[in-house]
Enzyme design. Structure first.
Site, PDB file in Angstrom:
ATOM      1  N   GLY A   1     -22.272 -10.639  -5.286  1.00  0.00           N
ATOM      2  CA  GLY A   1     -20.869  -9.891  -4.725  1.00  0.00           C
ATOM      3  C   GLY A   1     -20.160 -11.290  -4.977  1.00  0.00           C
ATOM      4  O   GLY A   1     -20.121 -12.107  -5.703  1.00  0.00           O
TER       5      GLY A   1
ATOM      6  N   LEU B   1     -17.926 -10.076  -6.927  1.00  0.00           N
ATOM      7  CA  LEU B   1     -17.401  -9.924  -8.036  1.00  0.00           C
ATOM      8  C   LEU B   1     -16.181  -9.738  -9.342  1.00  0.00           C
ATOM      9  O   LEU B   1     -15.835  -9.664  -8.800  1.00  0.00           O
ATOM     10  CB  LEU B   1     -18.346  -8.415  -8.003  1.00  0.00           C
ATOM     11  CG  LEU B   1     -19.515  -7.923  -7.713  1.00  0.00           C
ATOM     12  CD1 LEU B   1     -19.367  -6.037  -7.668  1.00  0.00           C
ATOM     13  CD2 LEU B   1     -20.659  -8.176  -8.717  1.00  0.00           C
ATOM     14  N   HIS B   2     -17.005 -10.048 -10.180  1.00  0.00           N
ATOM     15  CA  HIS B   2     -15.654 -10.765 -11.589  1.00  0.00           C
ATOM     16  C   HIS B   2     -16.462 -10.123 -12.972  1.00  0.00           C
ATOM     17  O   HIS B   2     -17.706  -9.635 -12.676  1.00  0.00           O
ATOM     18  CB  HIS B   2     -15.137 -12.418 -11.834  1.00  0.00           C
ATOM     19  CG  HIS B   2     -16.484 -12.902 -11.707  1.00  0.00           C
ATOM     20  ND1 HIS B   2     -17.124 -12.934 -12.632  1.00  0.00           N
ATOM     21  CD2 HIS B   2     -17.210 -13.152 -10.610  1.00  0.00           C
ATOM     22  CE1 HIS B   2     -18.596 -14.056 -12.579  1.00  0.00           C
ATOM     23  NE2 HIS B   2     -17.859 -14.282 -11.177  1.00  0.00           N
TER      24      HIS B   2
ATOM     25  N   GLY C   1     -17.493 -11.138 -15.496  1.00  0.00           N
ATOM     26  CA  GLY C   1     -18.881 -11.826 -15.557  1.00  0.00           C
ATOM     27  C   GLY C   1     -19.909 -11.259 -14.998  1.00  0.00           C
ATOM     28  O   GLY C   1     -20.993 -10.436 -16.015  1.00  0.00           O
ATOM     29  N   HIS C   2     -19.541 -10.735 -14.495  1.00  0.00           N
ATOM     30  CA  HIS C   2     -20.985  -9.728 -13.045  1.00  0.00           C
ATOM     31  C   HIS C   2     -20.885  -8.250 -14.016  1.00  0.00           C
ATOM     32  O   HIS C   2     -21.823  -8.068 -14.347  1.00  0.00           O
ATOM     33  CB  HIS C   2     -20.472  -9.265 -11.990  1.00  0.00           C
ATOM     34  CG  HIS C   2     -21.021 -10.883 -10.912  1.00  0.00           C
ATOM     35  ND1 HIS C   2     -19.298 -10.685 -10.469  1.00  0.00           N
ATOM     36  CD2 HIS C   2     -21.285 -11.145 -10.563  1.00  0.00           C
ATOM     37  CE1 HIS C   2     -20.261 -12.326  -9.690  1.00  0.00           C
ATOM     38  NE2 HIS C   2     -20.947 -11.730  -9.626  1.00  0.00           N
TER      39      HIS C   2
ATOM     40  N   ASP D   1     -25.120 -19.695 -15.616  1.00  0.00           N
ATOM     41  CA  ASP D   1     -25.903 -20.165 -15.194  1.00  0.00           C
ATOM     42  C   ASP D   1     -27.431 -20.738 -16.272  1.00  0.00           C
ATOM     43  O   ASP D   1     -28.143 -20.224 -15.907  1.00  0.00           O
ATOM     44  CB  ASP D   1     -26.211 -19.494 -13.196  1.00  0.00           C
ATOM     45  CG  ASP D   1     -25.432 -19.152 -13.086  1.00  0.00           C
ATOM     46  OD1 ASP D   1     -24.829 -20.155 -12.326  1.00  0.00           O
ATOM     47  OD2 ASP D   1     -24.909 -17.807 -13.247  1.00  0.00           O
TER      48      ASP D   1
ATOM     49  N   GLN E   1     -30.551 -21.181 -14.166  1.00  0.00           N
ATOM     50  CA  GLN E   1     -31.626 -20.978 -14.107  1.00  0.00           C
ATOM     51  C   GLN E   1     -32.023 -19.499 -14.454  1.00  0.00           C
ATOM     52  O   GLN E   1     -33.116 -19.260 -14.200  1.00  0.00           O
ATOM     53  CB  GLN E   1     -30.299 -20.041 -12.815  1.00  0.00           C
ATOM     54  CG  GLN E   1     -30.387 -18.602 -12.028  1.00  0.00           C
ATOM     55  CD  GLN E   1     -29.302 -18.000 -11.806  1.00  0.00           C
ATOM     56  OE1 GLN E   1     -29.248 -18.720 -10.446  1.00  0.00           O
ATOM     57  NE2 GLN E   1     -28.808 -16.810 -11.865  1.00  0.00           N
TER      58      GLN E   1
ATOM     59  N   LEU F   1     -15.792 -17.403 -15.959  1.00  0.00           N
ATOM     60  CA  LEU F   1     -15.836 -16.905 -14.635  1.00  0.00           C
ATOM     61  C   LEU F   1     -17.134 -17.270 -13.684  1.00  0.00           C
ATOM     62  O   LEU F   1     -17.596 -17.666 -13.950  1.00  0.00           O
ATOM     63  CB  LEU F   1     -15.550 -14.886 -14.969  1.00  0.00           C
ATOM     64  CG  LEU F   1     -14.482 -15.240 -15.700  1.00  0.00           C
ATOM     65  CD1 LEU F   1     -13.700 -13.616 -16.049  1.00  0.00           C
ATOM     66  CD2 LEU F   1     -13.346 -15.224 -15.477  1.00  0.00           C
TER      67      LEU F   1
HETATM   68  P1  AMP Z   1     -24.322 -14.712  -8.993  1.00  0.00           P
HETATM   69  O1  AMP Z   1     -23.178 -13.197  -8.207  1.00  0.00           O
HETATM   70  O2  AMP Z   1     -22.732 -15.860  -8.731  1.00  0.00           O
HETATM   71  O3  AMP Z   1     -24.869 -15.084  -7.959  1.00  0.00           O
HETATM   72  O4  AMP Z   1     -23.675 -14.693 -10.195  1.00  0.00           O
HETATM   73  C1  AMP Z   1     -24.650 -12.554 -10.364  1.00  0.00           C
HETATM   74  C2  AMP Z   1     -25.016 -13.517 -12.092  1.00  0.00           C
HETATM   75  O5  AMP Z   1     -23.969 -13.300 -13.134  1.00  0.00           O
HETATM   76  C3  AMP Z   1     -25.981 -14.515 -12.571  1.00  0.00           C
HETATM   77  O6  AMP Z   1     -26.994 -13.873 -13.519  1.00  0.00           O
HETATM   78  C4  AMP Z   1     -24.794 -15.164 -13.123  1.00  0.00           C
HETATM   79  O7  AMP Z   1     -25.462 -15.962 -13.950  1.00  0.00           O
HETATM   80  C5  AMP Z   1     -23.934 -13.996 -13.783  1.00  0.00           C
HETATM   81  N1  AMP Z   1     -23.178 -14.139 -14.455  1.00  0.00           N
HETATM   82  C6  AMP Z   1     -21.867 -15.319 -13.229  1.00  0.00           C
HETATM   83  N2  AMP Z   1     -20.717 -15.563 -14.013  1.00  0.00           N
HETATM   84  C7  AMP Z   1     -20.930 -14.849 -15.471  1.00  0.00           C
HETATM   85  C8  AMP Z   1     -20.222 -15.280 -16.733  1.00  0.00           C
HETATM   86  N3  AMP Z   1     -18.835 -16.023 -16.244  1.00  0.00           N
HETATM   87  N4  AMP Z   1     -20.554 -14.749 -17.660  1.00  0.00           N
HETATM   88  C9  AMP Z   1     -21.535 -14.364 -17.733  1.00  0.00           C
HETATM   89  N5  AMP Z   1     -22.422 -14.001 -16.701  1.00  0.00           N
HETATM   90  C10 AMP Z   1     -22.092 -15.073 -15.030  1.00  0.00           C
END
Ligand code: AMP
Length: 251
Positions: free
Chosen positions: A28, A30-31, A33-34, A148, A151, A182
């Site tokens: 959540g 969200l930006h 990137g998500h 990540d 990950q 992001l």
């Molecule tokens: P999170 O909500 O931080 O667990 O991220 C969820 C998914 O979004 C993970 O696969 C992250 O690697 C991906 N993610 C987070 N930030 C970015 C970003 N800036 N660019 C691309 N993917 C992202």
């Protein structure tokens, strides 16, 4: 857009799906990137489900689980606008029932290094929640960000080692114009600090070697946890104004 809050609701929805399913797991806040993961998944799948779950087991005891940014209303609005078919929004109890304490251990060679070294148990929590979500959703494709990078590698290895029938798709890191990757955690920084934080990426890009990069980051006020070359990338974790930032670039 269907909003599914329980395993029972999710399984019922899943049963009705006849075509391949794309899946984007998130925590959540969200930006863009998500949303880039969502866009890739929408292009490649007939049906797309996104999960929003701040997974307690991947946070260390001194980490920010309690304060992690949460904005469900805004997240749902963004996902609906994007054209997502369903959102899985389980409670903590729904995902971790009392006594259900089976965990998935990450591949050791990937867990002892970088993030895993400084966040013991982190990837165990990540693997466990992703495995549970895969078991419920049974996606054909699942999307993970290269932001990540370790990950993604850990998840790819889990899928390989446990014979899970899903295609893991890597999505490139989305950055601000100035280069800052992001991250939901960027919200912890004020405007001017967020601007300064661009030097993390810019140093990775311009330093002639790792040692020079580490010296440069220290001068700029970053407290570097690790800065290492791994799998054709420079990977870094550093605190800036008390906020832990990670990044990596191909180098
Ligand atoms: P999170 O909500 O931080 O667990 O991220 C969820 C998914 O979004 C993970 O696969 C992250 O690697 C991906 N993610 C987070 N930030 C970015 C970003 N800036 N660019 C691309 N993917 C992202």
């Amino acid at each position: 857009m269907k909003i599914l809050k329980t395993k029972a609701q999710l399984l019922k929805w899943r049963k009705a799906q006849k075509k391949g399913i794309g899946f984007v797991p998130t925590m959540g806040a969200l930006h863009s990137g998500h949303l880039s993961l969502v866009e890739s998944a929408l292009r490649q799948n007939e049906t797309l489900i996104v999960s929003i779950f701040v997974n307690p087991t991947q946070f260390g005891p001194k980490e920010d689980y309690k304060n992690y940014p949460r904005d469900e209303k805004r997240d749902l609005k963004l996902l609906k606008q994007a054209g997502v078919d369903a959102v899985f929004l389980p409670s903590r109890e729904e995902m971790y029932e009392a006594g259900a304490d089976t965990f998935i251990e990450p591949r050791k060679s990937l867990d002892k290094i970088l993030e895993g070294r400084f966040r013991p148990g982190h990837f165990r929590g990540v693997c466990t929640i992703v495995f549970k979500l895969f078991a419920l959703i049974r996606p054909t494709h699942a999307y993970f960000g290269e932001k990540d990078f370790q990950q993604v590698r850990v998840i790819e290895a889990m899928v390989e080692d446990l014979f899970i029938d899903v295609r893991i798709v890597r999505v490139p890191t989305v950055r601000e114009k100035n280069g800052l990757a992001l991250s939901s955690r960027n919200a912890y920084l004020n405007r001017s600090d967020r601007l300064e934080a661009r030097h993390l990426y810019q140093t990775l890009m311009t330093a002639s070697n790792l040692k020079a990069a580490a010296i440069c980051l220290k001068k700029l006020g970053f407290k570097v946890q690790y800065l290492e070359a791994w799998q054709g990338r420079w990977c870094v974790a550093a605190f800036f104004k008390g906020v832990r930032l990670i990044d990596n670039i191909e180098r």
